[in-house]
Write an enzyme that holds these catalytic residues in place. Structure first.
Site, short mmCIF file in Angstrom:
data_model
loop_
_atom_site.label_atom_id
_atom_site.label_comp_id
_atom_site.label_asym_id
_atom_site.label_seq_id
_atom_site.Cartn_x
_atom_site.Cartn_y
_atom_site.Cartn_z
NE ARG A 82 -2.19 1.87 3.25
CZ ARG A 82 -2.10 1.59 4.62
NH1 ARG A 82 -2.74 0.41 5.01
NH2 ARG A 82 -1.43 2.28 5.34
CD GLU A 101 4.83 3.71 5.78
OE1 GLU A 101 6.12 3.19 6.10
OE2 GLU A 101 3.83 3.44 6.58
CG ASN A 103 2.86 0.82 4.72
OD1 ASN A 103 3.21 0.94 5.73
ND2 ASN A 103 1.90 1.70 4.09
CB SER A 108 -3.99 -3.57 8.02
OG SER A 108 -3.62 -2.74 8.61
CE LYS A 262 8.88 4.83 8.00
NZ LYS A 262 8.07 3.54 8.16
CE LYS A 321 8.38 9.57 7.96
NZ LYS A 321 7.51 8.97 6.64
CD GLU A 325 7.33 -0.10 8.07
OE1 GLU A 325 6.23 0.48 7.69
OE2 GLU A 325 8.35 0.50 7.54
N GLY A 326 4.32 0.83 11.67
CA GLY A 326 3.23 0.43 12.42
C GLY A 326 2.54 1.71 13.02
NE ARG A 407 -4.04 5.11 6.50
CZ ARG A 407 -2.77 4.91 6.84
NH1 ARG A 407 -2.71 4.26 7.88
NH2 ARG A 407 -2.14 5.21 6.24
#
Ligand code: ADP
Ligand code: MG
Length: 431
Positions: A82, A101, A103, A108, A262, A321, A325-326, A407
């Site tokens: 994604r 970024e 993923n 998800s 990253k 950064k 992740e997450g 989102r």
């Protein structure tokens, strides 16, 4: 406890030109991620400094090298990624699509977001806006993701083999995964759900490195786990190694997971890197580069010294950064300045990258969250496009954009996605 997934009351305006641009570049990014995953030298060279400073990346990398040395048993490759963007508001007020970024593991909300357009359509109708409701685009990433998994399963070539979803010990986002799972059952493909612990206890390889769980052959391993250090203890690392050594199609294989770091993203923004990775793809390279924000290395040396000094002097222009992740790991503003000052002369600096801060135009919306008070907030949105591709040996047999995810979060939260409890599910209303 079952709660509804958080969502905005109203769909959010998204400039249609940027929405189309994001879809148009997705197949390019699929090819790019796939090319990086096959380029041992590039990964080795790019991650060299990170591996010294970051143990998690180092461990993933060691498995990658071990599997390559043994010789890859896997011949079918499946990528589900994604690519996330925000709409940067330029000085003249014109929004531009800027990538946050890509993923490449456990991307998800493709499942849940397959339902959000219907929710927002209903809300608009209740508000007497049926015309607007009819303009919301249909969106079904769960079907697109399942088609990719189904293709990989088919090419693996064993009717009786199953698809294994590798899931977390405590799984909060199960319904998102079930949407994808159900699409597979509908195609008569059996799905099992297992944890690393189950793999450690009951997983095995036969002489041809076929993967078995409880005596059942596994064709595809779809990771919804394994992307943060907290997912691993010694047993789980062993389980990961077993999976990677196997012939089963891993989604993603460990090289593709590393392609999503990253540090790799920062290296891609260097002039000439995309051209070297995808020779001859001039137009694709231009499309991808147009979405890049400024990204900077903090490696030891002159370039890193200069960028560290710049960020300390003007922290609000940057995001710091770590290789994580997450969501919820990045540093901004005053905190960025303090951390960077502390590590500016230490090699620890290389476990971070710097990125230009993207500044979208906020809009008002209501964020609906179980057990939270209802209030109108100033919000910004992040658009994600799902990419799916399948490769057999050297031949790409599927390369698609499989749907989108919007989102939205209140502006006071600099970081964090839906899973982190900050952002909520939204639907783009194209303007
Ligand atoms: P993670 O891998 O933790 O999801 P991301 O790079 O996606 O890391 O960053 C997490 C969140 O931080 C994003 O969803 C976005 O809201 C915010 N963010 C990341 N990069 C930037 C940026 N350059 N400018 C503004 N916000 C950013
Ligand atoms: Mg992210």
């Amino acid at each position: 406890v079952v709660n509804y997934a958080p969502f905005t009351l109203l769909p959010s305006a998204v400039p249609s030109a940027l929405f189309e641009q994001a879809y148009a570049v997705q197949q390019d990014f699929n090819l790019l991620v796939d090319a990086i995953s096959q380029n041992k030298e590039f990964l080795e060279h790019t991650l060299a400094s990170t591996i010294k400073a970051d143990d998690f990346t180092a461990r993933l990398f060691r498995i990658h090298m071990q599997v390559l040395e043994e010789g890859l048993a896997q011949s079918v490759f499946l990528g589900i990624n994604r690519s996330d963007y925000m709409f940067d508001c330029g000085v003249d007020g014109t929004p531009a699509l800027k990538q946050i970024e890509i993923n490449t593991i456990a991307a998800s909300f493709g499942g849940l977001t397959s339902r959000t357009a219907a929710v927002h359509g209903q809300v608009l109708k209740v508000l007497g806006k049926s015309e607007e409701a009819s303009r919301l685009l249909p969106n079904n990433p769960s079907k697109g993701l399942a088609l990719g998994i189904a293709k990989a399963w088919e090419l693996y070539g064993s009717q009786s083999a199953v698809v294994m979803f590798l899931v977390e010990e405590v799984q909060r986002n199960i319904f998102d995964q079930r949407c994808v799972e159900n699409e597979l059952w509908n195609r008569n493909i059996r799905v099992i759900r297992k944890r690393f612990r189950d793999v450690f206890e009951k997983g095995s390889l036969d002489d041809a490195k076929r993967l078995y769980m409880d005596g059942q052959e596994v064709a595809v391993v779809y990771y919804r786990e394994g992307y943060v250090p907290e997912n691993y203890d010694q047993q789980n690392w062993e389980a990961r190694l077993l999976l990677e050594r196997s012939r089963a199609v891993k989604c993603p294989d460990i090289a593709t997971q590393l392609a999503g770091t990253k540090k790799v993203q920062q290296e891609l923004s260097r002039p000439g890197t995309l051209e070297r990775l995808l020779p001859g793809h001039t137009e694709a390279v231009a499309r991808m580069r147009a979405t890049f924000a400024g990204l900077y290395s903090l490696d030891v040396g002159e370039e890193g010294d200069k960028m560290a000094a710049m960020a300390i002097a003007d922290p609000d222009q940057f995001v710091l950064k770590p290789q994580r992740e997450g969501g919820g790991n990045n540093l901004y503003g005053e905190e960025l300045r303090q951390v960077l000052e502390k590590i500016r002369d230490s090699p620890e600096r290389t476990s971070y990258i710097l990125m230009d801060k993207i500044k979208p135009q906020p809009a008002m919306n209501y964020l609906l969250r179980a057990h939270s008070p209802l209030q109108v907030s100033e919000c910004i949105s992040e658009l994600g496009i799902f990419g799916v591709y399948v490769r057999q040996g050297k031949e790409i047999v599927m390369n698609k954009a499989a749907g989108h995810l919007l989102r939205t979060k209140a502006i006071e939260h600099a970081d964090g996605g839906v899973a982190a409890g900050v952002a909520v599910l939204d639907t783009p209303y194209l303007v």
